[in-house]
Design a protein around this motif. Structure first.
Motif, PDB file in Angstrom:
ATOM      1  N   MET A  89       0.429  -0.885   0.299  1.00 10.80           N
ATOM      2  CA  MET A  89      -0.274  -0.455  -0.053  1.00 10.80           C
ATOM      3  C   MET A  89       1.181   1.454   0.352  1.00 10.80           C
ATOM      4  O   MET A  89       0.669   2.255  -0.660  1.00 10.80           O
ATOM      5  N   MET A  90       2.040   1.576   0.791  1.00  8.29           N
ATOM      6  CA  MET A  90       2.587   2.361   1.385  1.00  8.29           C
ATOM      7  C   MET A  90       4.047   2.658  -0.290  1.00  8.29           C
ATOM      8  O   MET A  90       4.258   3.363  -0.211  1.00  8.29           O
ATOM      9  N   ASP A 146      10.082  -6.547  -4.399  1.00  7.20           N
ATOM     10  CA  ASP A 146       9.044  -6.565  -3.530  1.00  7.20           C
ATOM     11  C   ASP A 146       9.313  -8.555  -3.396  1.00  7.20           C
ATOM     12  O   ASP A 146       9.514  -9.366  -4.877  1.00  7.20           O
ATOM     13  N   SER A 165       2.396  -7.832  -5.142  1.00  5.45           N
ATOM     14  CA  SER A 165       2.689  -6.236  -5.050  1.00  5.45           C
ATOM     15  C   SER A 165       3.342  -5.846  -6.202  1.00  5.45           C
ATOM     16  O   SER A 165       3.409  -4.891  -6.388  1.00  5.45           O
ATOM     17  N   ASN A 214       7.761  -2.899   8.871  1.00  9.63           N
ATOM     18  CA  ASN A 214       8.985  -2.345  10.196  1.00  9.63           C
ATOM     19  C   ASN A 214      10.237  -3.750  10.578  1.00  9.63           C
ATOM     20  O   ASN A 214      10.946  -2.645  10.654  1.00  9.63           O
ATOM     21  N   HIS A 267      13.058  -2.854   8.333  1.00  9.61           N
ATOM     22  CA  HIS A 267      13.782  -2.015   8.048  1.00  9.61           C
ATOM     23  C   HIS A 267      15.304  -1.500   8.266  1.00  9.61           C
ATOM     24  O   HIS A 267      15.972  -1.499   7.803  1.00  9.61           O
ATOM     25  N   GLU A 304      10.530   4.511   5.540  1.00  5.84           N
ATOM     26  CA  GLU A 304       9.648   4.526   5.965  1.00  5.84           C
ATOM     27  C   GLU A 304       9.396   4.910   7.294  1.00  5.84           C
ATOM     28  O   GLU A 304      10.284   3.926   7.776  1.00  5.84           O
ATOM     29  N   GLU A 354       5.892  12.488   6.770  1.00  7.69           N
ATOM     30  CA  GLU A 354       4.900  12.878   6.500  1.00  7.69           C
ATOM     31  C   GLU A 354       4.080  14.018   6.799  1.00  7.69           C
ATOM     32  O   GLU A 354       3.514  14.833   7.114  1.00  7.69           O
ATOM     33  N   LYS A 378      -3.093  -6.226   6.071  1.00  4.64           N
ATOM     34  CA  LYS A 378      -1.771  -6.513   5.163  1.00  4.64           C
ATOM     35  C   LYS A 378      -1.460  -7.206   4.560  1.00  4.64           C
ATOM     36  O   LYS A 378      -1.552  -8.196   5.376  1.00  4.64           O
ATOM     37  N   VAL A 379       0.061  -7.179   3.771  1.00  2.00           N
ATOM     38  CA  VAL A 379       0.395  -8.374   3.167  1.00  2.00           C
ATOM     39  C   VAL A 379       1.034  -9.304   4.096  1.00  2.00           C
ATOM     40  O   VAL A 379       1.767  -8.759   5.218  1.00  2.00           O
ATOM     41  N   TRP A 396       2.019  -8.799   8.706  1.00  2.00           N
ATOM     42  CA  TRP A 396       2.573  -8.764   9.198  1.00  2.00           C
ATOM     43  C   TRP A 396       2.207  -7.942  10.652  1.00  2.00           C
ATOM     44  O   TRP A 396       2.887  -7.673  11.435  1.00  2.00           O
TER      45      TRP A 396
HETATM   46  N1  LIG Z   1       4.163   7.351   6.588  1.00  2.32           N
HETATM   47  C1  LIG Z   1       2.177   6.503   6.574  1.00  2.32           C
HETATM   48  O1  LIG Z   1       1.694   7.055   7.148  1.00  2.32           O
HETATM   49  C2  LIG Z   1       2.438   4.920   6.550  1.00  2.32           C
HETATM   50  C3  LIG Z   1       1.521   4.441   6.386  1.00  2.32           C
HETATM   51  C4  LIG Z   1       1.007   3.243   6.052  1.00  2.32           C
HETATM   52  C5  LIG Z   1       2.572   2.332   6.209  1.00  2.32           C
HETATM   53  N2  LIG Z   1       3.539   2.823   6.424  1.00  2.32           N
HETATM   54  C6  LIG Z   1       4.920   2.162   6.811  1.00  2.32           C
HETATM   55  O2  LIG Z   1       4.959   1.807   5.299  1.00  2.32           O
HETATM   56  C7  LIG Z   1       5.721   0.682   5.432  1.00  2.32           C
HETATM   57  C8  LIG Z   1       4.581  -0.316   4.223  1.00  2.32           C
HETATM   58  O3  LIG Z   1       3.652  -0.837   4.925  1.00  2.32           O
HETATM   59  P1  LIG Z   1       2.316  -0.858   4.158  1.00  2.32           P
HETATM   60  O4  LIG Z   1       1.695  -0.257   4.654  1.00  2.32           O
HETATM   61  O5  LIG Z   1       2.629  -0.929   2.244  1.00  2.32           O
HETATM   62  O6  LIG Z   1       2.387  -2.427   4.287  1.00  2.32           O
HETATM   63  P2  LIG Z   1       2.165  -3.834   2.662  1.00  2.32           P
HETATM   64  O7  LIG Z   1       1.758  -4.770   3.596  1.00  2.32           O
HETATM   65  O8  LIG Z   1       0.771  -3.397   2.144  1.00  2.32           O
HETATM   66  O9  LIG Z   1       2.900  -3.630   1.391  1.00  2.32           O
HETATM   67  C9  LIG Z   1       4.489  -4.069   2.427  1.00  2.32           C
HETATM   68  C10 LIG Z   1       4.968  -4.892   1.224  1.00  2.32           C
HETATM   69  O10 LIG Z   1       6.047  -5.146   1.770  1.00  2.32           O
HETATM   70  C11 LIG Z   1       6.737  -6.234   0.956  1.00  2.32           C
HETATM   71  N3  LIG Z   1       8.247  -7.035   1.572  1.00  2.32           N
HETATM   72  C12 LIG Z   1       8.300  -7.694   2.608  1.00  2.32           C
HETATM   73  N4  LIG Z   1       9.116  -7.825   3.065  1.00  2.32           N
HETATM   74  C13 LIG Z   1      10.369  -7.245   1.353  1.00  2.32           C
HETATM   75  C14 LIG Z   1      10.927  -7.499   1.683  1.00  2.32           C
HETATM   76  N5  LIG Z   1      12.443  -7.854   2.952  1.00  2.32           N
HETATM   77  N6  LIG Z   1      11.765  -6.689   1.204  1.00  2.32           N
HETATM   78  C15 LIG Z   1      10.715  -5.783  -0.030  1.00  2.32           C
HETATM   79  N7  LIG Z   1       9.889  -5.440   0.084  1.00  2.32           N
HETATM   80  C16 LIG Z   1       8.947  -6.404   1.609  1.00  2.32           C
HETATM   81  C17 LIG Z   1       5.432  -6.836   1.074  1.00  2.32           C
HETATM   82  O11 LIG Z   1       5.371  -7.873   0.255  1.00  2.32           O
HETATM   83  C18 LIG Z   1       4.214  -6.345   1.208  1.00  2.32           C
HETATM   84  O12 LIG Z   1       4.122  -5.831  -0.732  1.00  2.32           O
HETATM   85  C19 LIG Z   1       5.679   0.144   6.928  1.00  2.32           C
HETATM   86  O13 LIG Z   1       7.155   0.540   7.548  1.00  2.32           O
HETATM   87  C20 LIG Z   1       4.266   1.178   6.789  1.00  2.32           C
HETATM   88  O14 LIG Z   1       5.043   1.399   9.295  1.00  2.32           O
HETATM   89  C21 LIG Z   1       4.018   4.485   6.917  1.00  2.32           C
END
Ligand SMILES: NC(=O)c1ccc[n+]([C@@H]2O[C@H](COP(=O)([O-])OP(=O)(O)OC[C@H]3O[C@@H](n4cnc5c(N)ncnc54)[C@H](O)[C@@H]3O)[C@@H](O)[C@H]2O)c1
Length: 369
Positions: A17-18, A39, A44, A82, A85, A102, A133, A170-171, A174
């Motif tokens: 998503m993000m 990914d 994704s 998370n 990271h 992020e 942000e 989430k995917v 997690w």
């Molecule tokens: N700033 C904000 O307001 C905000 C909002 C939502 C999410 N986030 C952050 O964004 C990050 C992702 O969240 P999301 O909501 O997109 O989750 P999500 O589950 O929708 O997407 C995460 C993606 O990362 C992939 N992934 C898993 N392990 C990986 C790896 N080792 N290398 C590369 N990709 C990998 C997953 O397959 C998935 O497609 C998190 O750190 C979350 O905290 C921030």
């Protein structure tokens, strides 16, 4: 020196998503292009291909190290879960690429510190930017600039309320477990602890919290395990200039007018930023009771509104400018550590039932934070 070109090539690591949100934002920034994504989840990667455009030239990887070594990117955006990271950041810091990561920085305070120290020891001349942000939400930006202009006088109290919907699925689910997120007060509310520090301009001294998982996800099960993520809390933060902050978090309050309300009170005035309504309210004590001015806040420069009221776009514009102008990051990894540290302290306070002194966090011993 990392190559400084007007055209910046981005790689996005994690395209859920993000990550897809970041792709749309990057594509809206002048001279920015997404050249590679990574990914391990095929679906994704497909979302990323669609976001970039099916006819576009896009390299895809399932391992972040292959993307980092591809020579196809000047900058990476880390939007993986998370708990990934720490490893991804250490690998990216070892390469000569610009980085926007992020929140939260990492899921433990030890890991946050390790990343900050690795970046400080790195000899690559580049920008490393912490994605926080919420500083860029238009009403919040306006509130911060009014504070700088002295509108409220000396800030004494900051009360931030986030009342919203539960965490989305989430995917691989997690985000249902604190071991993957760092805990809700780290994962979600690091944004608000960052804002409290921005608003007070002071350092946190003591954190006292009460919270729990009262409603959400209790009927869910993943491999026989019930989610353990907190869904409501009050957190009180004392700052070293005598000001204090209160966070009021409720994640089963979708029936709210505003998702975030930031109330700042000083010795001269009270100011409120209402994020969903995009309003700023200012009431000066000298004008008497019930006299409050209300301003509608619009930011004409936003080219992609996306999921966060245009704040991610504005942050990307600043990140790209810092790369081009060879300027330091406005939002640093240390900001990431500091905002997460208050969240870790809050979780510790909930576990122990007593206030936590920031100076006594063993993970921060000897660190100038
Ligand atoms: N700033 C904000 O307001 C905000 C909002 C939502 C999410 N986030 C952050 O964004 C990050 C992702 O969240 P999301 O909501 O997109 O989750 P999500 O589950 O929708 O997407 C995460 C993606 O990362 C992939 N992934 C898993 N392990 C990986 C790896 N080792 N290398 C590369 N990709 C990998 C997953 O397959 C998935 O497609 C998190 O750190 C979350 O905290 C921030």
């Amino acid at each position: 020196m990392v190559a400084q070109t007007s055209r910046i090539r981005y790689g996005v690591i994690g395209t859920g998503m993000m990550g897809v949100e970041h792709i749309h934002n990057v594509m809206a920034v002048d001279g920015a292009v997404v050249t590679a994504v990574c990914d391990p989840h095929a679906e994704s990667l497909e979302w990323a291909r669609i976001a970039v455009g099916l006819s576009a030239d896009l390299a895809t990887f399932d391992d972040h190290n292959d993307l980092l070594d591809s020579g196809l990117v000047d900058a990476v955006v880390i939007a993986a879960p998370n708990h990934t990271h720490h490893e991804i950041l250490l690998d990216a810091i070892a390469r000569p690429v610009h980085i926007l990561t992020e929140k939260p920085l990492c899921t433990t305070l030890e890991a946050c510190r390790e990343v900050v120290e690795a970046a400080e020891a790195s000899e690559h001349d580049r920008v490393i930017w912490m994605g926080l942000e919420y500083r860029y939400m238009p009403p919040t930006q306006r509130l911060l600039s009014e504070l700088e202009a002295g509108t409220v006088g000396d800030v004494k109290m900051v009360a931030i309320r986030e009342h919203r919907f539960p965490f989305l699925p989430k995917v691989d689910n997690w985000n249902r477990f604190s071991r993957n997120t760092g805990g809700t007060l780290v994962e979600k509310t690091c944004h608000f602890f960052d804002l409290m520090m921005q608003i007070t301009g002071a350092d946190p001294v003591r954190v006292f919290a009460s919270g729990g998982q009262s409603v959400n996800h209790l009927d869910e099960s993943y491999d026989g395990e019930t989610p353990d993520i907190l869904d409501n809390a009050f957190v009180v933060v004392d700052f070293d200039d005598g000001s204090r902050g209160l966070l009021d978090l409720c994640m089963f309050a979708e029936a709210s007018v505003n998702e975030q309300e930031i109330v700042v009170t000083g010795d001269v005035a009270k100011m409120e930023a209402l994020v969903t309504e995009s309003l700023l309210r200012v009431g000066k004590r000298s004008d008497g009771q019930h006299v409050v001015d209300t301003y509608e806040i619009h930011h004409e420069g936003i080219k992609h509104v996306g999921l966060h009221h245009g704040s991610s776009y504005l942050e990307h514009v600043d990140f790209a400018n810092a790369i081009r102008m060879q300027e330091p990051a406005k939002v640093t990894l240390m900001d990431g550590l500091r905002s997460a540290a208050i969240g870790f302290a809050a979780h510790r306070s909930i576990e122990t039932g007593v206030p936590v002194m920031m100076a006594e966090l063993p993970e921060l011993e000897g660190l100038d934070w």
